[in-house]
Write a protein that holds these residues in place. Structure first.
Motif, PDB file in Angstrom:
ATOM      1  N   ALA A 152       0.830  -1.206   0.000  1.00  0.00           N
ATOM      2  CA  ALA A 152       0.000   0.000   0.000  1.00  0.00           C
ATOM      3  C   ALA A 152       0.866   1.258   0.000  1.00  0.00           C
ATOM      4  O   ALA A 152       0.597   2.216  -0.741  1.00  0.00           O
ATOM      5  CB  ALA A 152      -0.935  -0.010   1.211  1.00  0.00           C
ATOM      6  N   HIS A 153       1.913   1.262   0.813  1.00  0.00           N
ATOM      7  CA  HIS A 153       2.782   2.426   0.919  1.00  0.00           C
ATOM      8  C   HIS A 153       3.493   2.711  -0.404  1.00  0.00           C
ATOM      9  O   HIS A 153       3.497   3.847  -0.898  1.00  0.00           O
ATOM     10  CB  HIS A 153       3.800   2.184   2.045  1.00  0.00           C
ATOM     11  N   TYR A 154       4.084   1.684  -0.991  1.00  0.00           N
ATOM     12  CA  TYR A 154       4.855   1.893  -2.211  1.00  0.00           C
ATOM     13  C   TYR A 154       3.949   2.249  -3.392  1.00  0.00           C
ATOM     14  O   TYR A 154       4.300   3.089  -4.222  1.00  0.00           O
ATOM     15  CB  TYR A 154       5.720   0.679  -2.535  1.00  0.00           C
ATOM     16  N   SER A 155       2.780   1.622  -3.474  1.00  0.00           N
ATOM     17  CA  SER A 155       1.881   1.950  -4.586  1.00  0.00           C
ATOM     18  C   SER A 155       1.386   3.385  -4.464  1.00  0.00           C
ATOM     19  O   SER A 155       1.217   4.081  -5.481  1.00  0.00           O
ATOM     20  CB  SER A 155       0.709   0.970  -4.663  1.00  0.00           C
ATOM     21  N   HIS A 156       1.182   3.860  -3.249  1.00  0.00           N
ATOM     22  CA  HIS A 156       0.794   5.263  -3.011  1.00  0.00           C
ATOM     23  C   HIS A 156       1.862   6.200  -3.579  1.00  0.00           C
ATOM     24  O   HIS A 156       1.553   7.140  -4.327  1.00  0.00           O
ATOM     25  CB  HIS A 156       0.625   5.469  -1.505  1.00  0.00           C
ATOM     26  N   HIS A 157       3.111   5.942  -3.245  1.00  0.00           N
ATOM     27  CA  HIS A 157       4.184   6.825  -3.705  1.00  0.00           C
ATOM     28  C   HIS A 157       4.474   6.668  -5.195  1.00  0.00           C
ATOM     29  O   HIS A 157       4.819   7.641  -5.869  1.00  0.00           O
ATOM     30  CB  HIS A 157       5.444   6.599  -2.875  1.00  0.00           C
ATOM     31  N   VAL A 158       4.333   5.466  -5.721  1.00  0.00           N
ATOM     32  CA  VAL A 158       4.504   5.294  -7.160  1.00  0.00           C
ATOM     33  C   VAL A 158       3.431   6.093  -7.905  1.00  0.00           C
ATOM     34  O   VAL A 158       3.715   6.720  -8.926  1.00  0.00           O
ATOM     35  CB  VAL A 158       4.484   3.804  -7.561  1.00  0.00           C
ATOM     36  N   GLY A 159       2.218   6.112  -7.383  1.00  0.00           N
ATOM     37  CA  GLY A 159       1.176   6.940  -7.980  1.00  0.00           C
ATOM     38  C   GLY A 159       1.573   8.410  -8.014  1.00  0.00           C
ATOM     39  O   GLY A 159       1.315   9.115  -9.005  1.00  0.00           O
ATOM     40  N   GLN A 160       2.210   8.879  -6.945  1.00  0.00           N
ATOM     41  CA  GLN A 160       2.691  10.265  -6.925  1.00  0.00           C
ATOM     42  C   GLN A 160       3.760  10.486  -7.994  1.00  0.00           C
ATOM     43  O   GLN A 160       3.761  11.513  -8.688  1.00  0.00           O
ATOM     44  CB  GLN A 160       3.262  10.605  -5.545  1.00  0.00           C
ATOM     45  N   ILE A 161       4.678   9.529  -8.124  1.00  0.00           N
ATOM     46  CA  ILE A 161       5.733   9.637  -9.143  1.00  0.00           C
ATOM     47  C   ILE A 161       5.118   9.703 -10.533  1.00  0.00           C
ATOM     48  O   ILE A 161       5.507  10.540 -11.368  1.00  0.00           O
ATOM     49  CB  ILE A 161       6.719   8.457  -9.018  1.00  0.00           C
ATOM     50  N   VAL A 162       4.150   8.840 -10.798  1.00  0.00           N
ATOM     51  CA  VAL A 162       3.506   8.822 -12.112  1.00  0.00           C
ATOM     52  C   VAL A 162       2.792  10.145 -12.378  1.00  0.00           C
ATOM     53  O   VAL A 162       2.916  10.720 -13.465  1.00  0.00           O
ATOM     54  CB  VAL A 162       2.532   7.630 -12.230  1.00  0.00           C
ATOM     55  N   LEU A 163       2.057  10.640 -11.395  1.00  0.00           N
ATOM     56  CA  LEU A 163       1.339  11.903 -11.578  1.00  0.00           C
ATOM     57  C   LEU A 163       2.305  13.052 -11.867  1.00  0.00           C
ATOM     58  O   LEU A 163       2.088  13.846 -12.795  1.00  0.00           O
ATOM     59  CB  LEU A 163       0.500  12.226 -10.340  1.00  0.00           C
ATOM     60  N   LEU A 164       3.377  13.133 -11.099  1.00  0.00           N
ATOM     61  CA  LEU A 164       4.361  14.193 -11.322  1.00  0.00           C
ATOM     62  C   LEU A 164       5.019  14.056 -12.693  1.00  0.00           C
ATOM     63  O   LEU A 164       5.181  15.040 -13.423  1.00  0.00           O
ATOM     64  CB  LEU A 164       5.424  14.169 -10.225  1.00  0.00           C
ATOM     65  N   ALA A 165       5.403  12.841 -13.048  1.00  0.00           N
ATOM     66  CA  ALA A 165       6.063  12.635 -14.340  1.00  0.00           C
ATOM     67  C   ALA A 165       5.131  12.980 -15.492  1.00  0.00           C
ATOM     68  O   ALA A 165       5.552  13.608 -16.473  1.00  0.00           O
ATOM     69  CB  ALA A 165       6.548  11.190 -14.456  1.00  0.00           C
TER      70      ALA A 165
END
Length: 198
Positions: A152-165
């Motif tokens: 859950a933690h990593y998928s949350h942050h990966v979502g942030q990375i994708v949104l920013l990118a």
């Protein structure tokens, strides 16, 4: 249990589906971790080096800071996973949100080191280990709970990375999932084993 699903195409070819069917929690958890690792990498590949440290406003983190935080968490959670608390005494969580690595190469080295700790901790485990007890900040977790917490933690942050990118890439962005107005095409690729939802 692990089975591959096969389909017969119109040309009578037998094609293995892209998703591996499994009822093993450990096998599927590792597959999910690998999926999110690759998703973030595909997003980061689409931004310029300078964009890795770009922030949209004063309250947001850059991609590089998110990576630094994730890898700090990975080092703490997965080092000696079964035998020591997941919040290591030498972890300085607040420092993960300042001073990101100066280059893409240094950032990606931290990224790989963090994920190596995840996989080195989990690959030797089997579903029989899921009921074992580990602690995080002194709180008892089953191995399954600890894994779920980090998925859950990593998928949350990966979502942030994708949104920013995606934001930073603008019109250069290449979709990482089902492109707009191409759902039927994607569904056909899944049906013949050329793509997967994962």
């Amino acid at each position: 249990m692990k089975n591959h699903l096969f389909v017969v195409t119109a040309s009578s070819r037998l094609v293995r589906m892209a998703l591996t069917f499994t009822t093993s929690y450990m096998e599927d958890s590792l597959a999910v971790f690998r999926y999110y690792k690759k998703l973030a990498e595909r997003a980061m590949d689409q931004v310029a080096d300078a964009q890795l440290i770009a922030v949209l406003d004063g309250e947001m983190n850059s991609i590089a800071i998110i990576v630094k935080h994730m890898t700090g968490n990975m080092r703490s959670r997965w080092t000696d996973f079964l035998t020591t608390d997941g919040e290591k005494p030498d972890r300085n969580r607040d420092s993960e949100f300042v001073d990101p690595p100066a280059t893409r190469a240094a950032l990606m080295q931290e990224w790989e080191n963090g994920w190596n700790r995840v996989f080195e901790a989990l690959e030797p485990l089997t579903d029989a280990d899921l009921g074992r007890t580990v602690t995080i900040r002194g709180e008892a977790h089953s191995v399954m709970q600890a894994i779920n917490r980090q998925v859950a933690h990593y998928s949350h942050h990966v979502g942030q990375i994708v949104l920013l990118a995606k934001h930073l890439s603008g019109p250069r962005w290449k979709s990482l999932s089902v492109p707009r107005n191409r759902s039927a095409e994607f569904n056909q690729k899944v049906a013949i084993g050329e793509a997967s939802q994962r």
